[in-house]
Design an enzyme around this catalytic site. Structure first.
Site, PDB file in Angstrom:
ATOM      1  N   GLY A  16     -46.677  24.869 -20.055  1.00  0.00           N
ATOM      2  CA  GLY A  16     -45.647  23.879 -20.375  1.00  0.00           C
ATOM      3  C   GLY A  16     -46.154  22.460 -20.471  1.00  0.00           C
ATOM      4  N   ASN A  18     -46.477  20.483 -22.994  1.00  0.00           N
ATOM      5  CA  ASN A  18     -45.585  19.647 -23.804  1.00  0.00           C
ATOM      6  C   ASN A  18     -44.282  19.357 -23.064  1.00  0.00           C
ATOM      7  OD1 ASN A  18     -46.568  18.764 -26.440  1.00  0.00           O
ATOM      8  ND2 ASN A  18     -46.892  20.927 -26.867  1.00  0.00           N
ATOM      9  N   ILE A 100     -40.530  35.268 -30.929  1.00  0.00           N
ATOM     10  CA  ILE A 100     -39.882  35.110 -32.229  1.00  0.00           C
ATOM     11  C   ILE A 100     -38.385  35.242 -31.982  1.00  0.00           C
ATOM     12  CG2 ILE A 100     -39.610  36.048 -34.559  1.00  0.00           C
ATOM     13  CD1 ILE A 100     -42.346  34.885 -34.151  1.00  0.00           C
ATOM     14  N   LEU A 101     -37.630  34.234 -32.374  1.00  0.00           N
ATOM     15  CA  LEU A 101     -36.199  34.192 -32.079  1.00  0.00           C
ATOM     16  C   LEU A 101     -35.393  34.864 -33.193  1.00  0.00           C
ATOM     17  CD1 LEU A 101     -36.245  30.528 -30.822  1.00  0.00           C
ATOM     18  CD2 LEU A 101     -35.853  32.548 -29.395  1.00  0.00           C
ATOM     19  N   HIS A 117     -45.658  22.720 -33.774  1.00  0.00           N
ATOM     20  CA  HIS A 117     -46.607  23.711 -34.282  1.00  0.00           C
ATOM     21  C   HIS A 117     -47.967  23.038 -34.460  1.00  0.00           C
ATOM     22  CE1 HIS A 117     -47.853  27.361 -36.342  1.00  0.00           C
ATOM     23  NE2 HIS A 117     -48.431  26.598 -37.249  1.00  0.00           N
ATOM     24  N   THR A 149     -35.687  26.849 -38.282  1.00  0.00           N
ATOM     25  CA  THR A 149     -34.785  27.595 -39.160  1.00  0.00           C
ATOM     26  C   THR A 149     -35.197  29.065 -39.109  1.00  0.00           C
ATOM     27  OG1 THR A 149     -36.215  27.305 -41.099  1.00  0.00           O
ATOM     28  CG2 THR A 149     -34.547  25.599 -40.703  1.00  0.00           C
ATOM     29  N   GLU A 182     -50.001  16.250 -29.780  1.00  0.00           N
ATOM     30  CA  GLU A 182     -48.704  16.896 -29.537  1.00  0.00           C
ATOM     31  C   GLU A 182     -47.969  16.190 -28.408  1.00  0.00           C
ATOM     32  OE1 GLU A 182     -48.718  21.133 -28.994  1.00  0.00           O
ATOM     33  OE2 GLU A 182     -50.319  21.429 -30.443  1.00  0.00           O
TER      34      GLU A 182
END
Length: 201
Positions: A16, A18, A100-101, A117, A149, A182
Site C-alpha cells: 500500500g 500509494n 480484476i473488477l 497504472h 471503466t 506515482e
C-alpha cells in the site's frame, strides 16, 4: 459524519505505498479542513497485506475481505461493494489492488473509481509494464492516474508523469523510479478530483 464529508475508501492488496502517500498528503495538506475530505477506510482482499498495519498506525480504519472466502468474483465484488458503500464514498481509490473488477462493480462507481497504472497509457496496459517498455526500446516510461471503466486500463486520463528509461536499466530500477512519481501524482490527482467534486448530500 457530516453530510458534507467526502469519504475516500482505498483498496489495497500489498504494502500500500500509494495508499500511504495519499494518506500522508491528506494529513499534511489538511484535506479534512480544506476539502472536507478524509481517508475513511482501507480495505484489503489479503489478510496479511502490509498496508493494513501502515493504515492502522496512521489511525485509519481497516477491513479485510478475503476473496478466497467467496465462490465467485461476482459474490466477492458484491460484498466489497457493500463494505465500501457503508462509507458513502466520494472516491474509491485502487492502490495496488490486484483484482480484476466486474463490470457491475465498475459501473456502480462510475466517475468515482480511480486507479494508477505504471505506464504511460494507452501504452503497455496490463501487466509487466516495465519489462515491456525496456524490451520495446522506449526512451521514456512513467505512470498514469485514470478513471476506471469496464475497458481495462483505458479510462479517462487524469494525470501522468514521465521518467527516463536509462541505458542498461533493470526492471527493478525503472520500477523504483516510476513508483516515486506515482507517490507524487496520485495524491495530487485525487486532490484535484475532490476539489472539483460537489459536496455529497
Amino acid at each position: 459524519m457530516g453530510s458534507l464529508e467526502k469519504n475516500i475508501v482505498i483498496l489495497i492488496s500489498g504494502n500500500g505505498s500509494n495508499m500511504v502517500a495519499i494518506a500522508n498528503t491528506a494529513q499534511k495538506e489538511q484535506w479534512h479542513e480544506k476539502l472536507q475530505a478524509r481517508v475513511a477506510c482501507v480495505i484489503s482482499n489479503k489478510p496479511g497485506a502490509e498496508g493494513l498495519a501502515s493504515a492502522a498506525r496512521m489511525g485509519i480504519p481497516t477491513q479485510v475481505l478475503d476473496h478466497k472466502q467467496f465462490e465467485t468474483r461476482d459474490a466477492f465484488d458484491a460484498a466489497l461493494q457493500r463494505a465500501i458503500d457503508s462509507y458513502q464514498p466520494a472516491l474509491v481509490v485502487l492502490a495496488g489492488f490486484m483484482r480484476i473488477l466486474t463490470p457491475a462493480f465498475v459501473s456502480h462507481y462510475a466517475g468515482r473509481l480511480v486507479n494508477i497504472h505504471p505506464s504511460l497509457l494507452p501504452a503497455f496496459a496490463g501487466l509487466n509494464t516495465h519489462q515491456r517498455a525496456i524490451d520495446a526500446g522506449c526512451k521514456v516510461a512513467g505512470a498514469t492516474v485514470h478513471l476506471v471503466t469496464a475497458d481495462l486500463d483505458h479510462g479517462p486520463i487524469l494525470a501522468q508523469a514521465v521518467v527516463p528509461v536509462l541505458p542498461g536499466d533493470s526492471v527493478a530500477a525503472l520500477a523504483t523510479r516510476v513508483l516515486s512519481q506515482e507517490h507524487r501524482i496520485y495524491p495530487q490527482a485525487i486532490k484535484a478530483l475532490l476539489a472539483s467534486a460537489e459536496p455529497l448530500n
